[in-house]
Write a protein that holds these residues in place. Structure first.
Motif, PDB file in Angstrom:
ATOM      1  N   HIS A 122      26.094 -51.981 -44.042  1.00 35.11           N
ATOM      2  CA  HIS A 122      24.894 -51.811 -44.863  1.00 35.11           C
ATOM      3  C   HIS A 122      23.649 -51.728 -43.973  1.00 35.11           C
ATOM      4  O   HIS A 122      22.796 -50.855 -44.164  1.00 35.11           O
ATOM      5  CB  HIS A 122      24.753 -52.978 -45.839  1.00 35.11           C
ATOM      6  CG  HIS A 122      23.458 -52.983 -46.585  1.00 35.11           C
ATOM      7  ND1 HIS A 122      23.272 -52.296 -47.770  1.00 35.11           N
ATOM      8  CD2 HIS A 122      22.260 -53.568 -46.296  1.00 35.11           C
ATOM      9  CE1 HIS A 122      22.025 -52.465 -48.180  1.00 35.11           C
ATOM     10  NE2 HIS A 122      21.396 -53.239 -47.306  1.00 35.11           N
ATOM     11  N   VAL A 123      23.549 -52.639 -43.003  1.00 30.94           N
ATOM     12  CA  VAL A 123      22.388 -52.628 -42.118  1.00 30.94           C
ATOM     13  C   VAL A 123      22.358 -51.342 -41.309  1.00 30.94           C
ATOM     14  O   VAL A 123      21.297 -50.735 -41.116  1.00 30.94           O
ATOM     15  CB  VAL A 123      22.402 -53.862 -41.194  1.00 30.94           C
ATOM     16  CG1 VAL A 123      21.262 -53.797 -40.184  1.00 30.94           C
ATOM     17  CG2 VAL A 123      22.304 -55.141 -42.016  1.00 30.94           C
ATOM     18  N   SER A 124      23.507 -50.880 -40.826  1.00 26.11           N
ATOM     19  CA  SER A 124      23.536 -49.655 -40.028  1.00 26.11           C
ATOM     20  C   SER A 124      23.115 -48.454 -40.865  1.00 26.11           C
ATOM     21  O   SER A 124      22.438 -47.547 -40.363  1.00 26.11           O
ATOM     22  CB  SER A 124      24.937 -49.434 -39.436  1.00 26.11           C
ATOM     23  OG  SER A 124      25.869 -49.055 -40.430  1.00 26.11           O
ATOM     24  N   ARG A 125      23.480 -48.432 -42.144  1.00 27.37           N
ATOM     25  CA  ARG A 125      23.045 -47.331 -43.007  1.00 27.37           C
ATOM     26  C   ARG A 125      21.534 -47.373 -43.207  1.00 27.37           C
ATOM     27  O   ARG A 125      20.876 -46.331 -43.240  1.00 27.37           O
ATOM     28  CB  ARG A 125      23.766 -47.396 -44.351  1.00 27.37           C
ATOM     29  CG  ARG A 125      25.234 -46.986 -44.288  1.00 27.37           C
ATOM     30  CD  ARG A 125      25.806 -46.759 -45.671  1.00 27.37           C
ATOM     31  NE  ARG A 125      25.783 -47.971 -46.478  1.00 27.37           N
ATOM     32  CZ  ARG A 125      26.760 -48.860 -46.508  1.00 27.37           C
ATOM     33  NH1 ARG A 125      27.848 -48.672 -45.775  1.00 27.37           N
ATOM     34  NH2 ARG A 125      26.690 -49.941 -47.266  1.00 27.37           N
ATOM     35  N   ARG A 126      20.979 -48.567 -43.346  1.00 28.83           N
ATOM     36  CA  ARG A 126      19.526 -48.683 -43.482  1.00 28.83           C
ATOM     37  C   ARG A 126      18.824 -48.151 -42.224  1.00 28.83           C
ATOM     38  O   ARG A 126      17.737 -47.596 -42.296  1.00 28.83           O
ATOM     39  CB  ARG A 126      19.136 -50.148 -43.713  1.00 28.83           C
ATOM     40  CG  ARG A 126      19.476 -50.682 -45.076  1.00 28.83           C
ATOM     41  CD  ARG A 126      18.548 -50.132 -46.145  1.00 28.83           C
ATOM     42  NE  ARG A 126      17.153 -50.458 -45.882  1.00 28.83           N
ATOM     43  CZ  ARG A 126      16.555 -51.560 -46.316  1.00 28.83           C
ATOM     44  NH1 ARG A 126      17.232 -52.435 -47.059  1.00 28.83           N
ATOM     45  NH2 ARG A 126      15.285 -51.786 -46.042  1.00 28.83           N
TER      46      ARG A 126
ATOM     47  N   LEU B  22      26.978 -58.258 -33.520  1.00 29.30           N
ATOM     48  CA  LEU B  22      26.717 -59.663 -33.832  1.00 29.30           C
ATOM     49  C   LEU B  22      26.665 -59.887 -35.341  1.00 29.30           C
ATOM     50  O   LEU B  22      27.184 -60.887 -35.849  1.00 29.30           O
ATOM     51  CB  LEU B  22      25.402 -60.101 -33.195  1.00 29.30           C
ATOM     52  CG  LEU B  22      25.433 -60.326 -31.681  1.00 29.30           C
ATOM     53  CD1 LEU B  22      24.022 -60.477 -31.144  1.00 29.30           C
ATOM     54  CD2 LEU B  22      26.271 -61.539 -31.332  1.00 29.30           C
ATOM     55  N   ILE B  23      26.048 -58.963 -36.068  1.00 29.23           N
ATOM     56  CA  ILE B  23      26.002 -59.094 -37.531  1.00 29.23           C
ATOM     57  C   ILE B  23      27.404 -59.026 -38.111  1.00 29.23           C
ATOM     58  O   ILE B  23      27.737 -59.758 -39.047  1.00 29.23           O
ATOM     59  CB  ILE B  23      25.080 -58.014 -38.124  1.00 29.23           C
ATOM     60  CG1 ILE B  23      23.630 -58.274 -37.706  1.00 29.23           C
ATOM     61  CG2 ILE B  23      25.190 -57.976 -39.644  1.00 29.23           C
ATOM     62  CD1 ILE B  23      22.661 -57.160 -38.084  1.00 29.23           C
ATOM     63  N   ARG B  24      28.256 -58.176 -37.541  1.00 28.40           N
ATOM     64  CA  ARG B  24      29.657 -58.105 -37.987  1.00 28.40           C
ATOM     65  C   ARG B  24      30.346 -59.433 -37.737  1.00 28.40           C
ATOM     66  O   ARG B  24      31.110 -59.917 -38.578  1.00 28.40           O
ATOM     67  CB  ARG B  24      30.398 -56.976 -37.262  1.00 28.40           C
ATOM     68  CG  ARG B  24      30.028 -55.590 -37.726  1.00 28.40           C
ATOM     69  CD  ARG B  24      30.654 -54.513 -36.853  1.00 28.40           C
ATOM     70  NE  ARG B  24      32.088 -54.551 -36.902  1.00 28.40           N
ATOM     71  CZ  ARG B  24      32.878 -54.639 -35.832  1.00 28.40           C
ATOM     72  NH1 ARG B  24      32.364 -54.732 -34.624  1.00 28.40           N
ATOM     73  NH2 ARG B  24      34.175 -54.632 -35.958  1.00 28.40           N
ATOM     74  N   ARG B  25      30.120 -60.022 -36.561  1.00 29.77           N
ATOM     75  CA  ARG B  25      30.729 -61.319 -36.268  1.00 29.77           C
ATOM     76  C   ARG B  25      30.277 -62.388 -37.257  1.00 29.77           C
ATOM     77  O   ARG B  25      31.067 -63.227 -37.693  1.00 29.77           O
ATOM     78  CB  ARG B  25      30.345 -61.759 -34.851  1.00 29.77           C
ATOM     79  CG  ARG B  25      31.251 -61.234 -33.755  1.00 29.77           C
ATOM     80  CD  ARG B  25      30.879 -61.787 -32.395  1.00 29.77           C
ATOM     81  NE  ARG B  25      30.834 -63.248 -32.336  1.00 29.77           N
ATOM     82  CZ  ARG B  25      30.737 -63.952 -31.216  1.00 29.77           C
ATOM     83  NH1 ARG B  25      30.658 -63.313 -30.053  1.00 29.77           N
ATOM     84  NH2 ARG B  25      30.701 -65.261 -31.239  1.00 29.77           N
ATOM     85  N   ASP B  26      29.005 -62.363 -37.598  1.00 25.41           N
ATOM     86  CA  ASP B  26      28.442 -63.436 -38.406  1.00 25.41           C
ATOM     87  C   ASP B  26      28.647 -63.234 -39.902  1.00 25.41           C
ATOM     88  O   ASP B  26      28.836 -64.204 -40.639  1.00 25.41           O
ATOM     89  CB  ASP B  26      26.937 -63.566 -38.131  1.00 25.41           C
ATOM     90  CG  ASP B  26      26.640 -63.973 -36.696  1.00 25.41           C
ATOM     91  OD1 ASP B  26      27.534 -64.534 -36.038  1.00 25.41           O
ATOM     92  OD2 ASP B  26      25.507 -63.726 -36.242  1.00 25.41           O
ATOM     93  N   HIS B  27      28.600 -61.971 -40.357  1.00 20.86           N
ATOM     94  CA  HIS B  27      28.580 -61.717 -41.797  1.00 20.86           C
ATOM     95  C   HIS B  27      29.639 -60.732 -42.279  1.00 20.86           C
ATOM     96  O   HIS B  27      29.729 -60.505 -43.489  1.00 20.86           O
ATOM     97  CB  HIS B  27      27.201 -61.196 -42.215  1.00 20.86           C
ATOM     98  CG  HIS B  27      26.091 -62.185 -41.992  1.00 20.86           C
ATOM     99  ND1 HIS B  27      25.992 -63.361 -42.693  1.00 20.86           N
ATOM    100  CD2 HIS B  27      25.034 -62.164 -41.131  1.00 20.86           C
ATOM    101  CE1 HIS B  27      24.913 -64.024 -42.299  1.00 20.86           C
ATOM    102  NE2 HIS B  27      24.337 -63.336 -41.341  1.00 20.86           N
ATOM    103  N   GLY B  28      30.410 -60.135 -41.368  1.00 18.92           N
ATOM    104  CA  GLY B  28      31.468 -59.228 -41.788  1.00 18.92           C
ATOM    105  C   GLY B  28      31.064 -57.766 -41.723  1.00 18.92           C
ATOM    106  O   GLY B  28      29.889 -57.418 -41.570  1.00 18.92           O
ATOM    107  N   ALA B  29      32.066 -56.908 -41.863  1.00 12.39           N
ATOM    108  CA  ALA B  29      31.870 -55.475 -41.668  1.00 12.39           C
ATOM    109  C   ALA B  29      31.000 -54.840 -42.738  1.00 12.39           C
ATOM    110  O   ALA B  29      30.178 -53.966 -42.439  1.00 12.39           O
ATOM    111  CB  ALA B  29      33.234 -54.776 -41.638  1.00 12.39           C
ATOM    112  N   ASP B  30      31.157 -55.248 -43.991  1.00 13.41           N
ATOM    113  CA  ASP B  30      30.390 -54.606 -45.050  1.00 13.41           C
ATOM    114  C   ASP B  30      28.894 -54.829 -44.864  1.00 13.41           C
ATOM    115  O   ASP B  30      28.086 -53.921 -45.079  1.00 13.41           O
ATOM    116  CB  ASP B  30      30.852 -55.121 -46.418  1.00 13.41           C
ATOM    117  CG  ASP B  30      32.219 -54.587 -46.809  1.00 13.41           C
ATOM    118  OD1 ASP B  30      32.632 -53.561 -46.220  1.00 13.41           O
ATOM    119  OD2 ASP B  30      32.866 -55.176 -47.677  1.00 13.41           O
TER     120      ASP B  30
END
Length: 349
Positions: free
Chosen positions: A193-197, A181-189
């Motif tokens: 970043h969130v997944s790395r956190r 969902l975050i990718r859909r809303d804000h893009g892959a980068d």
């Protein structure tokens, strides 16, 4: 609107996410939603989500009485949300009538609906899954299909994105769907970043097959992590199963057994899945030349890229670019021609 109007200088309104909680709800999935959508991320130069919990009553006793939430906002918060995450429980207990009514109101006004694990029962009880594909935990798949025969159950995926209704197969798969969902809303980068956190893979491979109960070996082999990392750094090269076996210092037959036991897939299927995931990231970051994407990801040709991308995501490269590319992502993007699922690549070694 006149030039220089103050309204043009106003920042965009944050996307409002409301998570419904009901008596007996699971705290783990609530924590995932709070972590992904509720925590402030000032290091990201994007308007983050406006997240809230809501419930039929101000005090909600969570699963097994672990704790009780107090002061929870009412269901009016769900009526104002852009995305509504429905409640789930550790079993198939039907949701309460006020929750069902709130879900139906959200569906009627076009809100995005999301379920984690057994939350699919809440969506089905509200009638919004009839005729649509949905994911649910493998343990509950047969019972769910029997109770809701109008729903097209996808048994071997981590999540299903059917545009305005999205379902995750299990508790941990809520992380997969949330990052999607975050990718859909804000893009892959931003999603990466969130997944790395979170120290969590943004593109997890393998579907639910790897999680179905199976005997644990008495003496497990050493982790596959070193050979997986070695291969992932060389995806643009013509790797073979023999190459991976050589790097792991085992025979190809032993490598196959270890992949089946630890990942629930074959070495070639895993390798193809990694190549497709890299191709997706390249497209998301704006690379429009299919030959370059295919070569860099190790898929070889644009034709093979098209085949593998459609097999894994259900989308052609152009549809994937329109959905997730730098100019096409976001909540207002057009729905794909079919549901997007996270599933293992259907490739045999």
């Amino acid at each position: 609107m006149p030039q220089g109007s103050s309204q043009r200088d106003e920042p965009p309104r944050p996307h409002r996410v409301a998570m419904l909680v009901d008596a007996g709800s699971n705290p783990f999935e609530m924590g995932i939603a709070t972590e992904l959508f509720g925590l402030r991320r000032p290091e990201l130069d994007v308007p983050w989500y406006d997240f809230t919990l809501c419930a039929p009553v101000p005090g909600v006793r969570m699963h097994d009485g672990f704790f009780t939430l107090s002061g929870v906002p009412g269901l009016a918060a769900a009526d104002a949300a852009d995305t509504v995450i429905v409640p789930n429980r550790p079993d198939d207990t039907p949701p309460t009538a006020p929750v069902v009514a709130a879900i139906r109101r959200a569906a009627a006004r076009g809100a995005r609906l999301v379920s984690f694990c057994t939350g699919a029962y809440a969506l089905a009880a509200a009638g919004v899954l009839d005729g649509r594909p949905a994911a649910i935990h493998w343990r509950w798949a047969d019972r769910f299909a029997a109770r809701h025969p109008a729903v097209r159950v996808r048994r071997d995926v981590l999540f299903v994105d059917d545009g305005d209704v999205l379902t995750a197969a299990g508790s941990a798969a809520a992380l997969d769907l949330g990052l999607h969902l975050i990718r859909r809303d804000h893009g892959a980068d931003v999603a990466n970043h969130v997944s790395r956190r979170l120290v969590f893979a943004a593109h997890r491979d393998g579907g639910q097959r790897q999680f179905i109960e199976r005997p644990v070996p008495e003496v497990p082999d050493a982790s596959l992590a070193p050979v997986l990392a070695w291969a992932a750094a060389r995806l643009d090269r013509p790797l073979t199963v023999a190459d991976l076996a050589g790097q792991a210092a085992v025979s190809p037959a032993t490598l196959h057994r270890r992949f089946a036991r630890e990942l629930g897939t074959t070495p070639l299927a895993w390798l193809t899945g990694e190549r497709v995931a890299l191709a997706c990231r390249l497209i998301e970051r704006g690379e429009g030349r299919l030959e370059v994407v295919a070569r860099t990801s190790g898929l070889g040709t644009a034709a093979n890229l098209r085949t593998q991308l459609r097999r894994r995501t259900g989308l052609s490269p152009s549809a994937y670019r329109a959905r997730f590319g730098p100019a096409g992502g976001g909540p207002a993007a057009a729905a794909p021609p079919g549901p997007v699922t996270s599933r293992p690549a259907d490739v045999r070694a």
